[in-house]
Motif scaffolding. Structure first.
Motif, short mmCIF file in Angstrom:
data_model
loop_
_atom_site.label_atom_id
_atom_site.label_comp_id
_atom_site.label_asym_id
_atom_site.label_seq_id
_atom_site.Cartn_x
_atom_site.Cartn_y
_atom_site.Cartn_z
N PRO A 62 4.81 5.17 0.81
CA PRO A 62 4.11 5.47 -0.44
C PRO A 62 4.89 6.61 -1.12
O PRO A 62 5.57 7.50 -0.81
CB PRO A 62 2.72 6.35 0.15
CG PRO A 62 2.76 5.62 1.47
CD PRO A 62 4.23 5.57 2.01
N GLU A 63 5.11 6.03 -2.59
CA GLU A 63 5.77 7.23 -3.66
C GLU A 63 7.25 7.21 -3.22
O GLU A 63 7.97 8.24 -3.51
CB GLU A 63 5.17 8.24 -3.67
CG GLU A 63 3.91 8.45 -4.03
CD GLU A 63 2.79 9.52 -4.39
OE1 GLU A 63 3.45 10.39 -4.24
OE2 GLU A 63 1.55 9.28 -4.68
N LYS A 64 7.84 6.51 -2.46
CA LYS A 64 9.31 6.53 -2.22
C LYS A 64 10.09 5.46 -2.31
O LYS A 64 9.40 4.35 -2.62
CB LYS A 64 9.55 6.98 -0.62
CG LYS A 64 9.04 8.31 -0.24
CD LYS A 64 9.39 8.90 1.11
CE LYS A 64 8.98 10.19 1.36
NZ LYS A 64 9.35 10.40 2.80
N GLN A 65 11.37 5.35 -2.41
CA GLN A 65 12.06 4.12 -2.51
C GLN A 65 11.94 3.19 -1.52
O GLN A 65 12.04 3.78 -0.26
CB GLN A 65 13.47 4.43 -3.01
CG GLN A 65 13.68 5.00 -4.33
CD GLN A 65 15.09 5.40 -4.91
OE1 GLN A 65 16.10 5.50 -4.20
NE2 GLN A 65 15.35 5.42 -6.28
N ARG A 66 12.41 1.98 -1.69
CA ARG A 66 12.58 1.15 -0.46
C ARG A 66 14.06 1.33 0.14
O ARG A 66 14.66 1.57 -0.62
CB ARG A 66 12.75 -0.56 -1.16
CG ARG A 66 12.54 -1.48 -0.11
CD ARG A 66 12.43 -2.87 -0.76
NE ARG A 66 11.33 -3.26 -1.53
CZ ARG A 66 11.06 -4.25 -2.19
NH1 ARG A 66 11.77 -5.32 -2.10
NH2 ARG A 66 9.95 -4.16 -2.86
N ALA B 299 4.42 2.49 5.89
CA ALA B 299 5.00 1.92 4.66
C ALA B 299 4.63 0.56 4.59
O ALA B 299 4.01 -0.08 5.38
CB ALA B 299 6.55 2.07 4.94
N VAL B 300 5.07 0.05 3.35
CA VAL B 300 5.01 -1.60 3.15
C VAL B 300 6.51 -2.07 3.85
O VAL B 300 7.38 -1.58 3.27
CB VAL B 300 4.92 -2.02 1.84
CG1 VAL B 300 4.90 -3.47 1.65
CG2 VAL B 300 3.62 -1.56 1.34
N TYR B 301 6.42 -3.15 4.56
CA TYR B 301 7.65 -3.43 5.22
C TYR B 301 8.01 -4.88 4.63
O TYR B 301 7.22 -5.94 4.54
CB TYR B 301 7.39 -3.76 6.81
CG TYR B 301 7.71 -2.22 7.53
CD1 TYR B 301 6.54 -1.30 7.17
CD2 TYR B 301 8.64 -1.75 8.26
CE1 TYR B 301 6.70 -0.19 7.76
CE2 TYR B 301 8.93 -0.63 8.99
CZ TYR B 301 7.89 0.18 8.59
OH TYR B 301 7.89 1.43 9.26
N TYR B 302 9.13 -5.09 4.20
CA TYR B 302 9.50 -6.23 3.40
C TYR B 302 10.80 -6.75 4.44
O TYR B 302 11.68 -6.26 4.93
CB TYR B 302 10.22 -5.88 2.14
CG TYR B 302 9.19 -5.47 1.20
CD1 TYR B 302 8.76 -3.84 1.24
CD2 TYR B 302 8.38 -6.20 0.59
CE1 TYR B 302 7.99 -3.36 0.24
CE2 TYR B 302 7.46 -5.70 -0.57
CZ TYR B 302 7.23 -4.41 -0.60
OH TYR B 302 6.39 -3.84 -1.47
N CYS B 303 10.67 -8.24 3.95
CA CYS B 303 12.00 -9.27 4.57
C CYS B 303 12.61 -9.57 3.61
O CYS B 303 12.02 -10.03 2.66
CB CYS B 303 11.46 -10.19 5.55
SG CYS B 303 12.41 -11.31 6.23
N LYS B 304 14.00 -9.64 3.70
CA LYS B 304 14.64 -10.21 2.84
C LYS B 304 15.68 -11.19 3.72
O LYS B 304 16.22 -10.93 4.45
CB LYS B 304 15.77 -9.22 2.24
CG LYS B 304 16.74 -9.53 1.11
CD LYS B 304 17.78 -8.89 0.59
CE LYS B 304 18.91 -8.36 1.68
NZ LYS B 304 19.83 -7.67 1.04
#
Length: 124
Positions: free
Chosen positions: A41-45, A92-97
């Motif tokens: 939250p409120e931070k960069q990826r 956090a929100v976790y993203y896959c690339k």
């Protein structure tokens, strides 16, 4: 078109574990690497870990390497992030690339395909 879909997020108590999955589908011909990122939250990826087609791995932070493990299904466009000993700061929100050769609208090329993310919340 190409789809990247994460799953496995949720609410867990501190000290618990979660296993995130990421599946890429659609017009992909060759995957070069798959990676996990997270955005608190409120931070960069931020980058967590990368796995390449030869199964080599790299972790962005040694402190995460001991708790998080990236792996993949050989022959499939699927990878996993095993997370153990979770802490509230892992929320956090976790993203896959997925870095791959494939289609982007009507053009074939080398692209980074992103998923929509999955929420991980760790309670204290």
């Amino acid at each position: 078109q190409v789809q990247v879909r994460e799953s496995g997020g949720g609410l867990v108590q501190a000290g618990g574990s979660l296993r995130l999955s990421c599946a890429a589908s659609g017009s992909i011909t060759s995957v070069n690497s798959m990676a996990w990122y997270r955005q608190p939250p409120e931070k960069q990826r931020e980058l967590i870990a990368t796995i390449w087609s030869d199964d080599s791995t790299e972790y962005a932070d040694d402190s995460l390497k001991g708790r998080f493990t990236i792996s993949r299904d050989k022959g499939k466009k699927t990878n996993y992030l095993q997370m153990n000993s979770l802490k509230p700061e892992d929320t956090a929100v976790y993203y896959c690339k997925c870095e791959a050769w494939g289609m982007n609208r009507t053009e074939y090329g080398f692209y980074n395909y992103w998923g929509q993310g999955t929420q991980v919340t760790v309670s204290s």
